[in-house]
Design an enzyme around this catalytic site. Structure first.
Site, PDB file in Angstrom:
ATOM      1  N   ASP A 480      -6.250 -44.497 -47.156  1.00  0.00           N
ATOM      2  CA  ASP A 480      -6.927 -45.048 -48.325  1.00  0.00           C
ATOM      3  C   ASP A 480      -6.469 -46.479 -48.581  1.00  0.00           C
ATOM      4  O   ASP A 480      -5.436 -46.929 -48.058  1.00  0.00           O
ATOM      5  CB  ASP A 480      -6.592 -44.159 -49.528  1.00  0.00           C
ATOM      6  CG  ASP A 480      -7.703 -44.120 -50.552  1.00  0.00           C
ATOM      7  OD1 ASP A 480      -8.549 -45.028 -50.545  1.00  0.00           O
ATOM      8  OD2 ASP A 480      -7.709 -43.188 -51.363  1.00  0.00           O
ATOM      9  N   ASP A 550     -16.673 -42.212 -53.651  1.00  0.00           N
ATOM     10  CA  ASP A 550     -16.029 -41.237 -54.539  1.00  0.00           C
ATOM     11  C   ASP A 550     -17.067 -40.466 -55.336  1.00  0.00           C
ATOM     12  O   ASP A 550     -16.748 -39.465 -55.967  1.00  0.00           O
ATOM     13  CB  ASP A 550     -15.091 -41.950 -55.517  1.00  0.00           C
ATOM     14  CG  ASP A 550     -13.725 -42.200 -54.899  1.00  0.00           C
ATOM     15  OD1 ASP A 550     -13.402 -41.558 -53.886  1.00  0.00           O
ATOM     16  OD2 ASP A 550     -12.980 -43.045 -55.438  1.00  0.00           O
TER      17      ASP A 550
HETATM   18  C1  GLA Z   1      -9.287 -42.909 -53.925  1.00  0.00           C
HETATM   19  C2  GLA Z   1     -10.103 -42.090 -52.952  1.00  0.00           C
HETATM   20  C3  GLA Z   1     -10.179 -40.659 -53.402  1.00  0.00           C
HETATM   21  C4  GLA Z   1      -8.784 -40.102 -53.572  1.00  0.00           C
HETATM   22  C5  GLA Z   1      -7.975 -40.969 -54.506  1.00  0.00           C
HETATM   23  C6  GLA Z   1      -6.518 -40.559 -54.531  1.00  0.00           C
HETATM   24  O1  GLA Z   1      -9.960 -43.070 -55.134  1.00  0.00           O
HETATM   25  O2  GLA Z   1     -11.370 -42.646 -52.796  1.00  0.00           O
HETATM   26  O3  GLA Z   1     -10.908 -39.877 -52.486  1.00  0.00           O
HETATM   27  O4  GLA Z   1      -8.164 -40.011 -52.312  1.00  0.00           O
HETATM   28  O5  GLA Z   1      -8.014 -42.335 -54.129  1.00  0.00           O
HETATM   29  O6  GLA Z   1      -5.773 -41.353 -55.373  1.00  0.00           O
END
Ligand code: GLA
Length: 740
Positions: A480, A550
């Site tokens: 990420d 997301d």
């Molecule tokens: C980001 C990612 C999510 C998740 C969060 C964790 O927002 O896009 O899928 O992994 O971080 O903090």
């Protein structure tokens, strides 16, 4: 496929069965573009395409009685200050303050295949026969530097890939203030510019505008990524081009940092497309013997509409940009715990979720954020890549072993480029942050960017994470990156090198990706950036899948996946079934629709299956069986066609068809239900007109020919949609060829 140099007419013809690019060495030694578009026959002389005419106020760049004026010719790599008043592709500041350069043709080289780009991701070939490359060397004798323009044409694709490189051989230092990957010119402006724009939760919406005289552009200045706002891609399409017919020219930059994609139309209706690293914050000193390499741009020509362009990108990127073990494999069905637990979990809770996942047929369990340091919320812990033993007493090593003993593979979330100030990493190395020492360090999600332009920082993170990976059983990594860069500044660099920071940061990210993917070739990497802010071809070279957004709502995902499919193969799109009410939109969509959308991606779940009813669990089991049966077709073998656009109405539809056309999976989705509705049909695409198919949906079976299904279509069963809840209902079709 060929690259031919016609010596007598000083013309290069780069072509294959689909596309031609014709270049000409002008009287002043610079390179003109005579033609770029649908293939035309090769011949010795295309000189009639070079146009010169006396115009008022024109600046002439050759001795009298000449008429060559750079403002009116279509150039391959324009520069500033010698009579062209449009934007240049290259700006070099010299010791005396001048920005005037004059790169003249010196020589060229034609070779089979394609060479890798040092430190940068790039499309590759597996054999010399697949492609041919032309490198044209131009030279500026005043600064003593070479400019090398590179063109690769593929045998089997309507694709030309370009990049530029500069080699400084002189003794006086020069400074690159801007260097585009390519500049491409067209003789008219009758185009629409298409781009993929958005924001967090609504990435890559399709936007189209008519070209106007002047500049229209998109960009990222985010530093850490190509961004959720704009994707490093644009296309020019004719106004009457549709999904299935008409001309499109695509430009896709293989890069994950700041970029500019710009179209400039002159008042003589000439259209110039430029794409490359954005010059804001970029300034690169070159000393004697040093070289600068731009990222590459993948140019696709399609005369088969937008679907034609997309299918070319899909095939090329899936087979010649993605690499490694997972390139040609269907992907494991995973369950990720993020929306199930967020930071609030214990080993026991994780094992319970994993156990249920195993029961329904999931293959890979992914532990998301919150397993390390003091990471109990997003205020702390980033940078501390050691396990939180309060939550996981046996560490990742123990947990991964237990998960494997259940018969699942284990995957792990990391965010390696970031640090919270509340972390041991920051307390020990406060000077590792990107930021200007005497100024406020802006934060986002309470976190800061580690300076990956510095090799010692990358080395530290590499050591920390390989320790965890070596002692555990990890089959998948979700990498990420959750913020954009601010106050770009490297604390250990000299003032004159600060303009290198953002590009060097991305090179540092690529370096870490290279080292980890080489050391762990079995691991499936998925990239992620606050959802889909780093969905670009640069990262695709290292990670064969990317978390698309997301926003996991099935209605919104139709738009996001549809837009993303303009360039990126559907196997690259992380797509999960999540809980309702949806955590981003609080909307309820049928479980069947959530799966029907996620099938057209990597497919997985992002919820606690223990909270589903027995009936829902049975449905989930069927979904997983379906995906196991069809994932090879959907993810590896098939061609994807968009049928109905969610940007144009209440319905979305698409289909994946096998190469031999004997098998297909299609889906129809509606947003809001309609009462006493008009007739509506599902018209399939990509089928063999003469083949007889058995089509199955819900409890229907129909035998029909390909041409029937494509041109007459199947009436949409409104009753079936009502039964599935109406709003956000969908229909999934499978098609198999049968003996006539
Ligand atoms: C980001 C990612 C999510 C998740 C969060 C964790 O927002 O896009 O899928 O992994 O971080 O903090």
């Amino acid at each position: 496929m060929a690259v031919i140099f016609h010596e007598n007419t000083q013309t290069f013809h780069i072509y294959n069965q689909y596309v031609s690019d014709i270049l000409y060495i002008m009287q002043n030694g610079q390179i003109e573009n005579l033609y770029y578009g649908r293939v035309i026959n090769d011949k010795e002389d295309f000189s009639y395409l070079h146009e010169e005419v006396m115009r008022s106020q024109m600046s002439v760049c050759i001795p009298e009685p000449g008429l060559l004026s750079m403002h009116y010719v279509k150039q391959e790599y324009p520069v500033y200050g010698t009579g062209d008043y449009r934007s240049p592709a290259l700006t070099i500041r010299q010791k005396n303050g001048s920005e005037i350069v004059d790169f003249k043709y010196e020589s060229h080289e034609i070779f089979s295949g394609k060479r890798p780009l040092k430190g940068l991701p790039a499309v590759y070939t597996e054999s010399g026969e697949e492609a041919e490359t032309l490198e044209i060397k131009l030279h500026d004798s005043v600064i003593n530097a070479d400019l090398i323009l590179s063109y690769t044409i593929f045998r089997d694709y309507p694709v030309i890939i370009r990049n530029a490189r500069i080699l400084h051989k002189g003794t006086a230092e020069i400074r690159l203030e801007g260097m585009m990957s390519a500049s491409v010119e067209f003789p008219d402006m009758d185009y629409e510019m298409l781009q993929l724009s958005g924001a967090w939760g609504r990435e890559r919406y399709i936007k189209t505008r008519k070209l106007e005289m002047g500049i229209q552009s998109i960009q990222s200045l985010c530093g850490t990524c190509s961004s959720a706002e704009q994707n490093p891609f644009l296309a020019l399409k004719r106004p009457d081009t549709t999904e299935d017919a008409g001309e499109v020219f695509g430009f896709s930059l293989v890069y994950s940092g700041n970029f500019l994609a710009q179209v400039e139309v002159s008042t003589f209706d000439m259209t110039r497309v430029m794409i490359g690293i954005h010059e804001q914050g970029f300034s690169w000193e070159l000393n004697c013997g040093e070289e600068f390499q731009t990222p590459e741009v993948v140019m696709v020509y399609s005369d088969k509409g937008l679907n034609g362009m997309s299918q070319t990108y899909h095939r090329l990127y899936r087979t010649r940009l993605m690499r490694g073990k997972w390139r040609d494999s269907a992907r494991p069905i995973l369950l990720n715990n993020w929306e199930a637990t967020y930071f609030d979990f214990t080993e026991e809770k994780i094992l319970q979720i994993a156990k249920k996942a195993k029961e329904v047929g999931v293959e890979l369990f992914v532990l998301d954020d919150g397993w390390f340091g003091t990471r109990n919320d997003d205020y702390q812990g980033l940078g501390d890549w050691f396990v939180n033993t309060d939550k996981l007493p046996d560490g990742i090593a123990g947990l991964s072993r237990k998960i494997e003993e259940m018969g699942l593979k284990f995957g792990l979330w990391v965010e390696l480029e970031m640090v919270n100030k509340n972390s041991d990493c920051y307390r020990e190395h406060p000077d590792w942050l990107i930021g200007v020492p005497d100024r406020f360090e802006s934060f986002a999600r309470h976190q800061h960017v580690l300076d990956f332009s510095r090799p010692e920082v990358v080395d530290y993170i590499y050591d920390a994470i390989t320790k965890i990976l070596d002692e555990s059983r990890i089959s998948y990594i979700k990498w990420d990156m959750n913020r954009y860069m601010t106050e770009p500044f490297c604390r250990t660099e000299k003032p004159e090198n600060q303009g290198k920071t953002m590009h060097k940061y991305i090179l540092g990210v690529y370096d870490l990706y290279s080292r980890l993917t080489e050391r762990y070739p079995e691991i499936l990497f998925e990239s992620c950036s606050s959802g889909g802010a780093r969905f670009d071809p640069g990262l695709m070279y290292y990670t064969p899948q990317t978390w698309t957004s997301d926003d996991s709502d099935a209605g919104e995902r139709q738009k996001i996946q549809y837009g993303t499919s303009l360039v990126y193969p559907i196997v690259s799109m992380g797509a999960h079934v999540s809980a309702v009410p949806n955590h981003q939109l609080f909307r309820k969509t049928p479980l069947s629709t959530r799966a029907n959308v996620a099938y057209f991606g990597t497919f997985g779940y992002e919820l606690d299956l223990n909270l589903l009813s027995e009936a829902e669990i049975e449905e989930v089991k069927e979904q997983i069986c379906f995906m196991k049966k069809y994932r090879h077709l959907i993810q590896v073998e098939g061609d994807f066609y968009r049928i109905r656009s969610p940007f144009k109405g209440n319905e979305t539809a698409w289909i994946v068809v096998s190469r031999d056309k004997t098998q297909a999976v299609a889906a129809f989705y509606q947003r809001l239900n309609k009462v006493n509705a008009s007739w509506l049909r599902m018209n399939f695409k990509g089928l063999d007109e003469k083949m007889l198919y058995e089509v199955k949906w819900d409890d229907h079976i129909l035998r029909a020919y390909g041409n029937e299904l494509m041109y007459a279509g199947i009436p949409i069963d409104r009753e079936a949609l009502n039964k599935k809840g109406g709003d956000f209902a969908s229909i999934l079709y499978t098609l198999e060829a049968v003996q006539q």
